[in-house]
Design an enzyme around this catalytic site. Structure first.
Site, mmCIF file in Angstrom:
data_model
loop_
_atom_site.group_PDB
_atom_site.id
_atom_site.type_symbol
_atom_site.label_atom_id
_atom_site.label_comp_id
_atom_site.label_asym_id
_atom_site.label_seq_id
_atom_site.Cartn_x
_atom_site.Cartn_y
_atom_site.Cartn_z
ATOM 1 N N LYS A 193 26.824 34.534 19.852
ATOM 2 C CA LYS A 193 26.457 35.489 18.804
ATOM 3 C C LYS A 193 25.848 34.764 17.606
ATOM 4 O O LYS A 193 24.804 35.179 17.075
ATOM 5 C CB LYS A 193 27.699 36.258 18.346
ATOM 6 N N ASN A 194 26.490 33.687 17.193
ATOM 7 C CA ASN A 194 26.057 33.002 15.979
ATOM 8 C C ASN A 194 24.773 32.209 16.158
ATOM 9 O O ASN A 194 24.237 31.671 15.184
ATOM 10 C CB ASN A 194 27.177 32.088 15.467
ATOM 11 N N CYS A 200 32.326 41.729 8.384
ATOM 12 C CA CYS A 200 33.768 41.621 8.215
ATOM 13 C C CYS A 200 34.122 41.274 6.769
ATOM 14 O O CYS A 200 33.446 40.470 6.137
ATOM 15 C CB CYS A 200 34.333 40.541 9.135
ATOM 16 N N ARG A 240 32.184 35.632 0.326
ATOM 17 C CA ARG A 240 31.315 34.768 1.136
ATOM 18 C C ARG A 240 29.964 34.825 0.456
ATOM 19 O O ARG A 240 29.012 35.409 0.949
ATOM 20 C CB ARG A 240 31.267 35.309 2.568
ATOM 21 N N ASP A 270 36.621 30.240 13.065
ATOM 22 C CA ASP A 270 36.579 31.368 13.989
ATOM 23 C C ASP A 270 37.609 31.258 15.106
ATOM 24 O O ASP A 270 37.922 32.254 15.755
ATOM 25 C CB ASP A 270 35.179 31.497 14.607
ATOM 26 N N ARG A 300 31.587 43.211 18.128
ATOM 27 C CA ARG A 300 30.564 42.456 17.414
ATOM 28 C C ARG A 300 30.346 41.079 18.035
ATOM 29 O O ARG A 300 29.269 40.505 17.900
ATOM 30 C CB ARG A 300 30.950 42.287 15.945
#
Length: 433
Positions: A36-37, A130, A135, A320, A412
């Site tokens: 995903k990242n 999220c 952040r 994570d 997600r």
């Protein structure tokens, strides 16, 4: 998709649940889907190439779908066939991104550098995603300003413009932010002159993005190290690229097997990418063997505690993976300590684990986990993406049935996680709430 249709879809996802019957040791083989990242900045990067790009191993995730919706709104032609996504950016028609699309994911800020570099201007809102505490995107904005982008904040929106091309600069990051490093790479690839990033993020996803950009004609060196050099070129073209495997998904599957006393082989994974996680799993008593693109894990009869897990930028232990590993240590014979150094609100899952019988005390950045003999099924809410993964790990190991709600967070970052877990023998179903 119209806004009303998307909202209806989101409501349906919001009330779906995962029902898990725990106590079954996982066993078998499983392959990891694309990261995903990596997928999100790669999709943003296609904007820079004035032709078609093809991304293979691109996972079906709600965050990826959100990125595709942004590209479609901008005027790109996007087609998906299985795990391959084709993006033709030759006919961009918009320079703005609507607020509802930006708010679907935090990583949407990565579109800022790409759109500004391609079109010379953009208007976007602050991103969503999220809620993990502050952040800030300050590093993104200050870095892009250093490249010559004029940014004006207007009631939650960012109006950005540059006369001509962006200009290369030396940018020293106060923190090795992954997102800021990505935005600089995207903006500087076609800037005039040379850009140097000091204290750059070193994650595998940074290397993946740089390799794609280089395939598109960029000149980037040093990706994966603390200093990255980008020699700006006038323009980029499309390219074909395969997304790297998702290292956090791999870690999650390993935690699921370890927590249930199982034995699995995780395929299509790069062991070096999770080198910061494997020693922690070995501390719990798991036997681990790595191949070129695989990791084998066999759980012990009784899990052992880990002395200290400190989340750090890559190559340290990733934030994570903190929540799934914490669920594992909740069943260890002894006390484990976690120190969260990246996000200040990354312990939201602790209250939900406590509903299942976990004994965890939190004070500031520190969480002390006193292992219990048994976790018990309960009704719990996924508070965020990785917190949701932690509840799945716990539910698979717990006695009785666990019902995880708010699983839109989990979707997600995990592609049909219930199907993947069932292939390992887990008793898990997705049902309407």
């Amino acid at each position: 998709m119209l806004n009303t249709e998307r909202l209806l879809c989101e409501r349906v996802l919001f009330v779906e649940q995962l029902r898990i019957r725990g106590g079954v040791p996982l066993s078998g083989e499983i392959a990891v889907h694309g990261a995903k990242n990596s997928s999100l900045p790669l999709l943003a990067a296609t904007i820079l190439g004035k032709s078609q790009s093809v991304l293979h191993n691109c996972p079906r995730l709600s965050d990826v779908d959100a990125a595709i919706r942004i590209l479609s709104y901008l005027g790109c032609a996007v087609e998906r066939s299985g795990d391959t996504v084709c993006v033709d950016t030759s006919q961009l028609t918009h320079f703005d991104v609507p607020e509802d699309l930006m708010r679907e994911m935090r990583s949407s800020i990565v579109f800022l550098g790409a759109i500004a570099a391609r079109l010379g201007k953009t208007r976007i809102s602050f991103p969503g995603g999220c809620e993990l505490g502050p952040r800030p995107i300050d590093l993104h904005l200050s870095s892009l300003r250093a490249l010559g982008l004029s940014i004006r904040e207007d009631h939650g929106f960012l109006d950005c413009e540059v006369n001509g091309r962006l200009k290369g600069a030396t940018i020293s990051l106060a923190f090795p932010s992954v997102g800021a490093t990505e935005n600089i790479l995207l903006a500087a690839a076609t800037a005039e002159g040379t850009t140097q990033i000091l204290n750059a993020a070193q994650e595998p996803e940074i290397i993946d993005l740089a390799e794609f950009l280089n395939a598109c004609g960029a000149k980037i060196s040093g990706a994966g190290k603390s200093t990255v050099v980008i020699e700006g070129v006038e323009e980029l073209h499309g390219a074909e690229h395969t997304v790297i495997p998702d290292r956090i998904v791999a870690a999650t599957y390993l935690c699921c097997a370890a927590a249930t006393g199982g034995e699995i082989l995780v395929r299509r994974v790069r062991p070096d990418d999770i080198a910061g996680i494997l020693p922690v799993l070995e501390q719990t008593g798991c036997r681990i063997y790595t191949g070129e693109q695989s990791v084998y894990l066999k759980a012990p009869g009784q899990l052992k505690p880990v002395k200290s897990v400190r989340t750090m930028p890559y190559p340290g232990f990733p934030t994570d993976a903190q929540a799934p590993v914490m669920s594992l240590t909740a069943l260890a014979d002894g006390t484990s300590v976690f120190v969260e150094n990246i996000f200040e609100n990354r312990y939201k899952h602790v209250a939900e684990l406590a509903r299942m019988g976990a004994d965890i005390k939190v004070e500031g950045k520190v969480a002390v986990v006193s292992g219990v003999r048994t976790l018990y099924g309960a009704g719990v809410d996924a508070t965020d993406l990785r917190g949701g993964a932690a509840l799945i790990v716990a539910g698979l190991a717990a006695e009785g049935e666990t019902v995880v709600s708010r699983i839109h967070h989990i979707d997600r970052g995990y592609e049909q996680i219930e199907t993947s877990l069932r292939s390992l023998g887990a008793q898990v179903e997705r049902r309407p709430g």
